[in-house]
Design an enzyme around this catalytic site. Sequence first.
Site, PDB file in Angstrom:
ATOM      1  N   GLY A   1      45.619 -18.208 -29.148  1.00 55.78           N
ATOM      2  CA  GLY A   1      46.807 -19.035 -28.890  1.00 55.78           C
ATOM      3  C   GLY A   1      47.066 -20.042 -30.006  1.00 55.78           C
ATOM      4  O   GLY A   1      46.286 -20.147 -30.961  1.00 55.78           O
TER       5      GLY A   1
ATOM      6  N   ARG B   1      43.436  -8.927 -22.546  1.00 53.71           N
ATOM      7  CA  ARG B   1      44.553  -8.402 -23.357  1.00 53.71           C
ATOM      8  C   ARG B   1      44.235  -8.462 -24.848  1.00 53.71           C
ATOM      9  O   ARG B   1      44.721  -7.661 -25.630  1.00 53.71           O
ATOM     10  CB  ARG B   1      45.822  -9.263 -23.149  1.00 53.71           C
TER      11      ARG B   1
ATOM     12  N   ARG C   1      42.487 -34.069 -16.308  1.00 58.74           N
ATOM     13  CA  ARG C   1      42.755 -35.354 -16.984  1.00 58.74           C
ATOM     14  C   ARG C   1      42.721 -36.561 -16.059  1.00 58.74           C
ATOM     15  O   ARG C   1      42.431 -37.670 -16.493  1.00 58.74           O
ATOM     16  CB  ARG C   1      44.131 -35.306 -17.660  1.00 58.74           C
TER      17      ARG C   1
ATOM     18  N   CYS D   1      49.763 -33.799 -25.547  1.00 55.09           N
ATOM     19  CA  CYS D   1      50.050 -33.990 -26.982  1.00 55.09           C
ATOM     20  C   CYS D   1      50.874 -35.253 -27.254  1.00 55.09           C
ATOM     21  O   CYS D   1      50.604 -35.983 -28.218  1.00 55.09           O
ATOM     22  CB  CYS D   1      50.762 -32.758 -27.533  1.00 55.09           C
TER      23      CYS D   1
ATOM     24  N   GLN E   1      60.140 -33.306 -28.588  1.00 54.33           N
ATOM     25  CA  GLN E   1      58.949 -32.459 -28.613  1.00 54.33           C
ATOM     26  C   GLN E   1      59.264 -31.043 -29.089  1.00 54.33           C
ATOM     27  O   GLN E   1      60.211 -30.405 -28.621  1.00 54.33           O
ATOM     28  CB  GLN E   1      58.306 -32.434 -27.220  1.00 54.33           C
TER      29      GLN E   1
ATOM     30  N   SER F   1      56.402 -25.558 -30.033  1.00 56.41           N
ATOM     31  CA  SER F   1      55.006 -25.089 -30.017  1.00 56.41           C
ATOM     32  C   SER F   1      54.207 -25.763 -28.907  1.00 56.41           C
ATOM     33  O   SER F   1      53.165 -25.247 -28.497  1.00 56.41           O
ATOM     34  CB  SER F   1      54.328 -25.326 -31.367  1.00 56.41           C
TER      35      SER F   1
ATOM     36  N   HIS G   1      55.714 -33.315 -32.985  1.00 60.97           N
ATOM     37  CA  HIS G   1      56.396 -34.118 -31.967  1.00 60.97           C
ATOM     38  C   HIS G   1      56.777 -35.478 -32.564  1.00 60.97           C
ATOM     39  O   HIS G   1      55.975 -36.089 -33.282  1.00 60.97           O
ATOM     40  CB  HIS G   1      55.468 -34.389 -30.776  1.00 60.97           C
TER      41      HIS G   1
ATOM     42  N   ASN H   1      51.625 -31.720 -33.222  1.00 68.62           N
ATOM     43  CA  ASN H   1      51.176 -31.632 -31.830  1.00 68.62           C
ATOM     44  C   ASN H   1      50.050 -30.630 -31.632  1.00 68.62           C
ATOM     45  O   ASN H   1      49.265 -30.750 -30.691  1.00 68.62           O
ATOM     46  CB  ASN H   1      52.339 -31.282 -30.899  1.00 68.62           C
TER      47      ASN H   1
HETATM   48  N1  LIG Z   1      50.639 -26.560 -27.708  1.00 65.80           N
HETATM   49  C1  LIG Z   1      50.376 -27.860 -27.585  1.00 65.80           C
HETATM   50  O1  LIG Z   1      50.964 -28.727 -28.292  1.00 65.80           O
HETATM   51  C2  LIG Z   1      49.367 -28.331 -26.623  1.00 65.80           C
HETATM   52  C3  LIG Z   1      48.981 -29.656 -26.651  1.00 65.80           C
HETATM   53  C4  LIG Z   1      48.047 -30.123 -25.748  1.00 65.80           C
HETATM   54  C5  LIG Z   1      47.519 -29.238 -24.848  1.00 65.80           C
HETATM   55  N2  LIG Z   1      47.905 -27.940 -24.822  1.00 65.80           N
HETATM   56  C6  LIG Z   1      47.282 -27.056 -23.835  1.00 65.80           C
HETATM   57  O2  LIG Z   1      46.455 -26.095 -24.485  1.00 65.80           O
HETATM   58  C7  LIG Z   1      46.425 -24.884 -23.724  1.00 65.80           C
HETATM   59  C8  LIG Z   1      46.820 -23.718 -24.606  1.00 65.80           C
HETATM   60  O3  LIG Z   1      48.118 -23.929 -25.147  1.00 65.80           O
HETATM   61  P1  LIG Z   1      48.701 -23.043 -26.320  1.00 65.80           P
HETATM   62  O4  LIG Z   1      49.881 -23.790 -26.804  1.00 65.80           O
HETATM   63  O5  LIG Z   1      47.646 -22.645 -27.291  1.00 65.80           O
HETATM   64  O6  LIG Z   1      49.174 -21.714 -25.526  1.00 65.80           O
HETATM   65  P2  LIG Z   1      49.399 -20.240 -26.074  1.00 65.80           P
HETATM   66  O7  LIG Z   1      49.768 -20.236 -27.512  1.00 65.80           O
HETATM   67  O8  LIG Z   1      50.310 -19.590 -25.098  1.00 65.80           O
HETATM   68  O9  LIG Z   1      47.936 -19.549 -25.955  1.00 65.80           O
HETATM   69  C9  LIG Z   1      47.310 -19.388 -24.703  1.00 65.80           C
HETATM   70  C10 LIG Z   1      45.873 -18.906 -24.910  1.00 65.80           C
HETATM   71  O10 LIG Z   1      45.235 -18.856 -23.645  1.00 65.80           O
HETATM   72  C11 LIG Z   1      44.709 -17.548 -23.434  1.00 65.80           C
HETATM   73  N3  LIG Z   1      44.787 -17.205 -22.018  1.00 65.80           N
HETATM   74  C12 LIG Z   1      45.869 -17.245 -21.212  1.00 65.80           C
HETATM   75  N4  LIG Z   1      45.535 -16.827 -19.959  1.00 65.80           N
HETATM   76  C13 LIG Z   1      44.205 -16.533 -20.005  1.00 65.80           C
HETATM   77  C14 LIG Z   1      43.275 -16.044 -19.043  1.00 65.80           C
HETATM   78  N5  LIG Z   1      43.623 -15.770 -17.781  1.00 65.80           N
HETATM   79  N6  LIG Z   1      41.996 -15.853 -19.438  1.00 65.80           N
HETATM   80  C15 LIG Z   1      41.617 -16.114 -20.706  1.00 65.80           C
HETATM   81  N7  LIG Z   1      42.454 -16.566 -21.673  1.00 65.80           N
HETATM   82  C16 LIG Z   1      43.738 -16.777 -21.314  1.00 65.80           C
HETATM   83  C17 LIG Z   1      45.594 -16.653 -24.257  1.00 65.80           C
HETATM   84  O11 LIG Z   1      44.926 -15.448 -24.506  1.00 65.80           O
HETATM   85  P3  LIG Z   1      45.740 -14.067 -24.706  1.00 65.80           P
HETATM   86  O12 LIG Z   1      46.278 -14.111 -26.114  1.00 65.80           O
HETATM   87  O13 LIG Z   1      44.671 -13.058 -24.510  1.00 65.80           O
HETATM   88  O14 LIG Z   1      46.812 -14.039 -23.680  1.00 65.80           O
HETATM   89  C18 LIG Z   1      45.781 -17.514 -25.515  1.00 65.80           C
HETATM   90  O15 LIG Z   1      44.639 -17.422 -26.332  1.00 65.80           O
HETATM   91  C19 LIG Z   1      47.350 -25.151 -22.536  1.00 65.80           C
HETATM   92  O16 LIG Z   1      46.559 -25.609 -21.466  1.00 65.80           O
HETATM   93  C20 LIG Z   1      48.260 -26.244 -23.019  1.00 65.80           C
HETATM   94  O17 LIG Z   1      48.782 -27.006 -21.956  1.00 65.80           O
HETATM   95  C21 LIG Z   1      48.809 -27.454 -25.698  1.00 65.80           C
END
Ligand SMILES: NC(=O)c1ccc[n+]([C@@H]2O[C@H](COP(=O)([O-])OP(=O)(O)OC[C@H]3O[C@@H](n4cnc5c(N)ncnc54)[C@H](OP(=O)(O)O)[C@@H]3O)[C@@H](O)[C@H]2O)c1
Length: 340
Positions: free
Chosen positions: A12, A39, A99, A130, A157, A160, A243, A316
């Site tokens: 991700g 996957r 949190r 973030c 925001q 991403s 952001h 972010n």
């Molecule tokens: N993006 C931000 O700015 C940000 C900031 C703070 C916190 N976060 C948090 O960080 C987390 C990830 O965000 P992201 O932006 O990286 O999302 P993302 O790009 O959609 O990536 C999601 C990741 O989670 C994995 N995943 C999803 N469902 C899963 C499952 N059932 N079992 C195992 N792995 C699973 C996915 O794997 P696959 O590729 O195999 O589907 C992928 O590696 C979220 O909780 C989000 O709220 C994000």
Amino acid sequence: MGYKVVVAGATGNVGREMLNILAERQFPTDEVVALASRRSLGTEVSYGDKTLKTKDIEGFDFSGYDIALFAIGSEATKKYAPIAASQGCVVIDNSSLYRYDPEIPLVVPEVNPEAVEQYGKKNIIANPNCSTAQLVVALKPLHDRARIKRVVVSTYQSVSGAGKEGMDELWEQTKAVYNPTAEVPPKKFTKEIAFNVIPHIDVFLDDGSTKEEWKMTAETKKILDPSIKLTATCVRVPVFVGHSEAVNIEFEEFLDEDEARDILREAPGIMVVDKREAGGYISPKECVGDYATFISRIRQDSTIENGINLWCVSDNLRKGAALNAVQIAETLGNRCLKKG
Ligand SMILES: NC(=O)c1ccc[n+]([C@@H]2O[C@H](COP(=O)([O-])OP(=O)(O)OC[C@H]3O[C@@H](n4cnc5c(N)ncnc54)[C@H](OP(=O)(O)O)[C@@H]3O)[C@@H](O)[C@H]2O)c1
């Protein structure tokens, strides 16, 4: 001698940045394992100059691993984080699941590093939202000097923040604007995000605010000071990464804008870019790939007795997520864990 580290969600947006940052900062590792869902089994991800093959998190044995950086969303975290924690691996989680749990520390190392010492209650440490992470980095040194009473913040925001699907939606909709036969209806966002702004992130609450706005208030109180009042309006904008926040701060004591600028210049994690001329400030495009929280447009708010306005921008995926998580791991290593 280093740590055995797991990155869950390695395919991700945040997980990939976690691997980059672990390598960039030369976090001491003996082994790094990349996990995601079934996957992605076998998908290759980069860790420095190495390539790792992603494994399935289902059935993974966390025993013997020291730290697991989680970025897999709340639902999957609920299933897998307790397993990792019960097998003796400290989870540093990026989802919002833990949190607000009083037994789980919520940490921004520039602000409340001492809180990591509470990790052992559940073997889990939470990473903030973030938008909160960059905000509290900016607020902390000013609060130490003049005591913050109230903050009014509007966020801008990037997509991403909604994961890789959010980035794809902006990209596809932007291309479709030039090809009217290829319309891309909103899926991840509630309205078209290309060439638009959307004043809605996460679900609506009973009082008309959104959960994202509530998170900023609750997390600022938990990390910095429960006495601070904060009201937020969170807006999604068509920017891929970075952001931005327009922040109005009311203090107990008078704080001159020049002193505020000097304080922020000296503060950890902050880069002040504040020239009162065209381009003398930071926009989100320029913060991508950086560690710093950038502060610009520092000025007195003359409509209240003790007020300052400022503009705050950060990557972010880095300070808002992956960098903060790796900094927590570093703090944990320095204060609590033994290597090897
Ligand atoms: N993006 C931000 O700015 C940000 C900031 C703070 C916190 N976060 C948090 O960080 C987390 C990830 O965000 P992201 O932006 O990286 O999302 P993302 O790009 O959609 O990536 C999601 C990741 O989670 C994995 N995943 C999803 N469902 C899963 C499952 N059932 N079992 C195992 N792995 C699973 C996915 O794997 P696959 O590729 O195999 O589907 C992928 O590696 C979220 O909780 C989000 O709220 C994000």
